[in-house]
Structures are given as structure tokens and as C-alpha cells.
Design a protein around this motif. Sequence first.
Motif, mmCIF file in Angstrom:
data_model
loop_
_atom_site.group_PDB
_atom_site.id
_atom_site.type_symbol
_atom_site.label_atom_id
_atom_site.label_comp_id
_atom_site.label_asym_id
_atom_site.label_seq_id
_atom_site.Cartn_x
_atom_site.Cartn_y
_atom_site.Cartn_z
ATOM 1 N N SER A 164 0.688 -1.109 0.120
ATOM 2 C CA SER A 164 0.134 -0.009 -0.119
ATOM 3 C C SER A 164 0.762 1.129 0.064
ATOM 4 C CB SER A 164 -0.868 0.172 1.299
ATOM 5 O OG SER A 164 -0.127 0.333 2.495
ATOM 6 N N SER A 165 2.376 1.013 0.273
ATOM 7 C CA SER A 165 2.944 2.549 0.474
ATOM 8 C C SER A 165 3.125 3.120 -0.713
ATOM 9 C CB SER A 165 4.565 2.002 1.227
ATOM 10 O OG SER A 165 4.895 1.398 -0.141
ATOM 11 N N GLY A 166 2.941 2.413 -1.982
ATOM 12 C CA GLY A 166 3.110 3.296 -3.189
ATOM 13 C C GLY A 166 1.795 3.643 -3.834
ATOM 14 N N LEU A 167 0.833 3.067 -3.477
ATOM 15 C CA LEU A 167 -0.457 3.332 -4.076
ATOM 16 C C LEU A 167 -1.225 4.877 -4.114
ATOM 17 C CD1 LEU A 167 -2.496 0.024 -3.149
ATOM 18 C CD2 LEU A 167 -0.890 0.587 -5.271
ATOM 19 N N LEU A 168 -0.982 5.412 -2.898
ATOM 20 C CA LEU A 168 -1.580 6.783 -2.883
ATOM 21 C C LEU A 168 -0.596 7.826 -3.452
ATOM 22 C CD1 LEU A 168 -3.693 8.975 -1.866
ATOM 23 C CD2 LEU A 168 -2.210 9.049 0.450
ATOM 24 N N ASN A 169 0.515 7.417 -3.264
ATOM 25 C CA ASN A 169 1.714 8.406 -3.951
ATOM 26 C C ASN A 169 1.640 8.248 -5.410
ATOM 27 O OD1 ASN A 169 3.860 9.933 -4.474
ATOM 28 N ND2 ASN A 169 5.419 8.425 -3.928
ATOM 29 N N GLY A 170 1.557 6.998 -6.029
ATOM 30 C CA GLY A 170 1.449 6.836 -7.361
ATOM 31 C C GLY A 170 -0.100 7.367 -7.955
ATOM 32 N N ALA A 171 -0.969 7.318 -7.291
ATOM 33 C CA ALA A 171 -2.360 7.930 -7.776
ATOM 34 C C ALA A 171 -2.194 9.342 -7.746
ATOM 35 C CB ALA A 171 -3.425 7.483 -6.763
ATOM 36 N N LEU A 172 -1.421 10.426 -6.778
ATOM 37 C CA LEU A 172 -1.307 11.465 -6.873
ATOM 38 C C LEU A 172 -0.261 12.040 -7.670
ATOM 39 C CD1 LEU A 172 -1.268 12.113 -2.859
ATOM 40 C CD2 LEU A 172 -2.980 12.783 -4.279
ATOM 41 N N ASN A 173 0.687 11.203 -8.017
ATOM 42 C CA ASN A 173 1.721 11.598 -9.188
ATOM 43 C C ASN A 173 0.725 11.596 -10.602
ATOM 44 O OD1 ASN A 173 3.902 12.193 -7.663
ATOM 45 N ND2 ASN A 173 4.386 9.967 -7.325
ATOM 46 N N THR A 174 0.177 10.389 -10.623
ATOM 47 C CA THR A 174 -0.743 10.435 -11.793
ATOM 48 C C THR A 174 -1.526 11.523 -12.100
ATOM 49 O OG1 THR A 174 -0.363 8.026 -12.086
ATOM 50 C CG2 THR A 174 -2.086 9.003 -13.357
ATOM 51 N N ILE A 175 -2.318 11.765 -11.324
ATOM 52 C CA ILE A 175 -3.116 12.991 -11.533
ATOM 53 C C ILE A 175 -2.196 14.285 -11.788
ATOM 54 C CG2 ILE A 175 -4.646 14.686 -10.012
ATOM 55 C CD1 ILE A 175 -5.873 12.197 -8.873
ATOM 56 N N ALA A 176 -1.191 14.445 -11.016
ATOM 57 C CA ALA A 176 -0.345 15.529 -11.183
ATOM 58 C C ALA A 176 0.277 15.449 -12.578
ATOM 59 C CB ALA A 176 0.796 15.704 -10.335
ATOM 60 N N ALA A 177 0.472 14.467 -13.237
ATOM 61 C CA ALA A 177 0.759 14.425 -14.484
ATOM 62 C C ALA A 177 -0.399 14.507 -15.928
ATOM 63 C CB ALA A 177 1.338 12.975 -14.830
ATOM 64 N N ILE A 178 -1.672 14.512 -15.308
ATOM 65 C CA ILE A 178 -2.670 14.516 -16.280
ATOM 66 C C ILE A 178 -3.497 15.805 -16.098
ATOM 67 C CG2 ILE A 178 -2.614 11.894 -16.546
ATOM 68 C CD1 ILE A 178 -5.211 11.839 -14.821
ATOM 69 N N ALA A 179 -3.083 16.478 -15.045
ATOM 70 C CA ALA A 179 -4.123 17.686 -15.030
ATOM 71 C C ALA A 179 -3.259 18.874 -14.389
ATOM 72 C CB ALA A 179 -5.091 17.280 -13.751
ATOM 73 N N PRO A 180 -3.728 20.016 -14.867
ATOM 74 C CA PRO A 180 -3.073 21.437 -14.336
ATOM 75 C C PRO A 180 -3.398 21.508 -13.029
ATOM 76 C CG PRO A 180 -4.839 21.885 -15.858
ATOM 77 C CD PRO A 180 -4.674 20.686 -15.796
ATOM 78 N N MET A 181 -2.801 22.392 -12.407
ATOM 79 C CA MET A 181 -2.519 22.540 -10.748
ATOM 80 C C MET A 181 -4.112 22.972 -10.414
ATOM 81 S SD MET A 181 -0.770 22.793 -8.101
ATOM 82 C CE MET A 181 -2.158 22.331 -6.890
ATOM 83 N N HIS A 182 -4.755 23.845 -11.165
ATOM 84 C CA HIS A 182 -6.052 24.526 -10.719
ATOM 85 C C HIS A 182 -7.117 23.509 -10.602
ATOM 86 C CE1 HIS A 182 -6.489 24.777 -14.969
ATOM 87 N NE2 HIS A 182 -7.881 24.895 -14.850
#
Length: 556
Positions: A164-182
Motif C-alpha cells: 500500500s505504501s506506493g498506491l496513494l503516492n502513485g495515484a497523486l503523481n498520476t493526477i499531477a501528470a494529467i491535470a493542471p494545478m487548478h
Amino acid sequence: MEDEPLISSTSQDTRGAEGIVQDDDLHTAPYSDLEQPPSRSREVPQGDSGAGKDDTTDTSVLLVVAALTLTSFLVMLDMSILPTAIPQITTEFHSLRDIGWFGSAYLLASSIMQPLTGKLYLGFGLKYTFLAFLGAFELGSLLCGVAPSSKFFILARAAAGFGSSGLLNGALNTIAAIAPMHKRPALIGFMMLISQLGMVGGPLIGGFITQYAGWRWCFYINLPIGAVSAIILSALTIPDGFVRTTAKSTTKLSVFLGLDPVGFALFAAFTVTLFMALQWGGSVYEWSNPVILGLLCASVGLFAFFSVWEKFVGENAMFPYSMLRKRVVWASCLTMFLLQGCALVYLYYLPIYFQAVKGASPLASGLYNSPGIGSQMLLAAVSGVLVGKMGYYLPWVLVSGILGLVGSGLISTFRPDTSPVAWIGYQIIAGVGRGCGTTMPMVATQRVLSPEQIPLGMSLVAFCQSFGGSMFLTFAQVIFSHSLVDGLRRFAPTVDIQTLIDAGAAGLRKVVQPQELPGVIEAYNLSFTREFYLAAFAYMAVFFSAWGMGWHSLKK
């Protein structure tokens, strides 16, 4: 043919033919607390029919977010389904003293791995690294279901924690990669809204399964859900951006050395010795016993060596000092540490109150626990959307600290005869407080980091989330064990304490005489209420730590 990112920059001088970041400003020194990374608008790559299409409505992007949300739902479900089953687990394994380890083993393993997850994503890309973590989590869930003893179950929980250690981080990184900050707060809020249905449904599902199928099915249920998420992600293209660039420009040896294996070993040794001292002190050994003193001294020494080593390694460290020096980053990490610790005190000990003190069934306990989790889920989603529109995240964290303090203080007044109106209302107040601040440390950290720093920054926040939960569960177990023994000596002096502890929280009514039961219930109630003094103190600290996150707007 090489996968292309779903989202590309509109600036033609920032990426090459393969989407590689080339801006000089991405490789400069980290931004100060008051500075922000350069703004980069993003859009879907031009095509025959996709030109100008908003990135968050792209079918592939929505499927990626759906798969990440399903995985987050699974992790939340696993966290909330266990506490309802714990009274039955302690009764079957005769292991009431191991309650703290059931949660701490999972969170300890997760927190040890958290600092490495950002580097693993940088070195090996998003998609397959995420799937590897998901596979490890599924394996740990399977082992929990077949566990023959308390010790095996604890080890299985640790295996699931590693996954589970990498699941939340991976999800947040992917959202950061596909969406602008706002747009990230809304997407994160949506993910938290749906995933926290697992938090709401976990107690109910866990109660139903435990009562009618057995507690082991609380872990078998993870297997088909995780399989669906893995199938969806395997079939989709995950945008790698700078992550893929890093993987290409390094060798396997350099990637391994960049993980800081020495720092990892020192930190793991420090964490394990500290937790062993806290878990054994006052229960297995006296606090003055040489074993406990030796473990405490060893943990202090290991932490000192770890700190010196991290300073020596520099930017390749598990915790780069250049990032930790950012006020917004360390304040966000501290705030997340406290918020998650409080959340798990609620999650793990309210079922003890309802099943041991109130005498409720596992299913009824899950139902009684849902008002607080439901209000937390709702406010996590609402706050994520509103902060994207209003811009400011700090007010939400301050409200979280205030309402959390009030809610914890009210819950600490619970009695065996507390009315449903009171325990429902008090849970809602506390749940609203928890929900207001849930996503804000993640949003604040992303605001001050450049794109290539986000994976490591998210791993730091996720580490503090796991480490805070494991530390607070350890503290809570120490408080609970000592308070229970103290309460039994005061209110039920004729009870055999060891027999009662071996019976577990769900079996106490089977091993005590009718005339002893009121005193035993009073002792359990005393142990429960003292847990929320700890939560109240932590929420008070949240109110002060939150100011370090800064009064900044995401719209700028």
C-alpha cells in the motif's frame, strides 16, 4: 511504438519529440516558500478530433482516474474494514494485547517504504511500479485471510503495508501528470469522495462479513477489487513525462544507489527498534527493564546516524534537506502526521466502544460508526472542490483543528449509557473536522514544488500519513492497555485480568460473572475515553502547525 503521454505542454520549447522536459527552470534550486513553479498550461495532444478538448474530459484520462479511484477505494476499505473485525480477531487468537500491532505493522511497513516510493516512480515509471505495489498489497491481503495465528497475521499485515505504501503516492503523481494545478484539488477531491465510500462502507461491510461469513473474508474481498483495477490500468497508457526521462538517462546501478539503500536500512532499523520499545514497554517488560532502555537508546543512536547520513548524501537522500527546508513542505508533513494519527484513533477505537462497552454486534457496530466516517467523506470531497474555486486551503485546515478538538473533547465524555443522539452528533462534529483537512497538505505541497519534485514530495507527505498513523496507534495501545488494567483493578477487582484480556473485546461477556460485568464495562469505557485525550491534544497541535502551510492561493 513508445507510449505517448496523455497530456502534453502547449509550450513548444519545453518538450522535445518524446515529451521530455527541457526547461532550465525545472533543474534549478528548489523554489522558496513564497515562490511558485512556473505555470504550465496543459492540453490534450492535437489530433483529428481531439483538438482543444479539455484534458479532464478525455476518455483515457477519465479511465485512468477511475482505476486510481478504485484502488484508493480498496485501500480505504482495507483500513476501515479491519477495526470492526478486530474484536473477533482478538477473541479467536486470544490476543487483545496485539491490537496495536494489527494496525501498526501495516502502517509501519508502509511508512518505512514511503520515502522510497517517489524515487521508484522516478526510476521505473508510473504504470508498472504502481502495478507492482498493487500486486504486493493483494498478496498481503491473501496472507491475512489464511493467517493461522496472531503473529502470522501481523506479518501478513506488514506485507500488505509494503504494497500500500506506493498506491496513494502513485495515484497523486498520476493526477499531477494529467491535470493542471487548478484542476488537481477537484480531481483529488473526487478520488477521495469515491474512495472514502470504502471508509463509510468498511465498518458496515466488515460487520456484515464478520458476523455472517467470518472475519477472514474481510481480506479475501480485496482480491477481486484489486484485480479489476489492475486490468483497467494494464490496458491504459499512463503518462510518464519527466519520470520516463529519468528512467532513460540512468543505469540500473545508479537507480539503485539513488534509492539511498544505506539510509533506508538505518531508517528501518530506527523505526523497528522504536516501535518495539513502545509496544513492549509496560506490558511485556517494565519501562526500566534493560531491554526497553536498550531499544530506546538504540533508536536514538540510529536516528542520529540516519540524520548525519542524509546530510552527507544530499539530494540523493530519502529526505532531501533542500526539500525539507521549505516551510510549506515540512508544515504540511507535520499536519498530515497529526491528522492521520487522529483519524486512526477514531477508526480503531470506536468499534471497541460499541462492541465491548455497548455490547453491539459487529454489524451494528459498523452502522453506529458510520456517521463520523460519512461526514468525513463528504467534507473531504466538498473541501477539495471548493478550495479549487476559492483558492485558499489554509482556512480548511484551521477549521479541521478546531472542530477536531471539540469533537474529541465531546467523545471523551462517552459513558456506557450515552444516548444515540449524543454519540451520533459528536461523531458528526469530529468527522466534519477530519474531512476539512484531509487533502490540504497534499495540495499545499504540490503548489510549491516543481514537476520533477512532486513524486518525492508526495512520498514525504504519504510517509508522514502512514508514520503518523502507526505512531498514534502505538501510543493509543499503550494508553489503552494501561488504562484497562488500571480500570479493572478499580472497578472489577475480583476479575482475572489475564483471562479477560485473552477473551478479547468481543468475548468479555463470556468470561465474567454477571455481578462483575458492570465493573468490566466501566474499565473498558475508561480505556476508550482516555484515547480521545490524545486525539484532542493532537488537534490542538494541528491548529498551530497549519499556519506554516502559508496563506497562499492556488489560482495565482
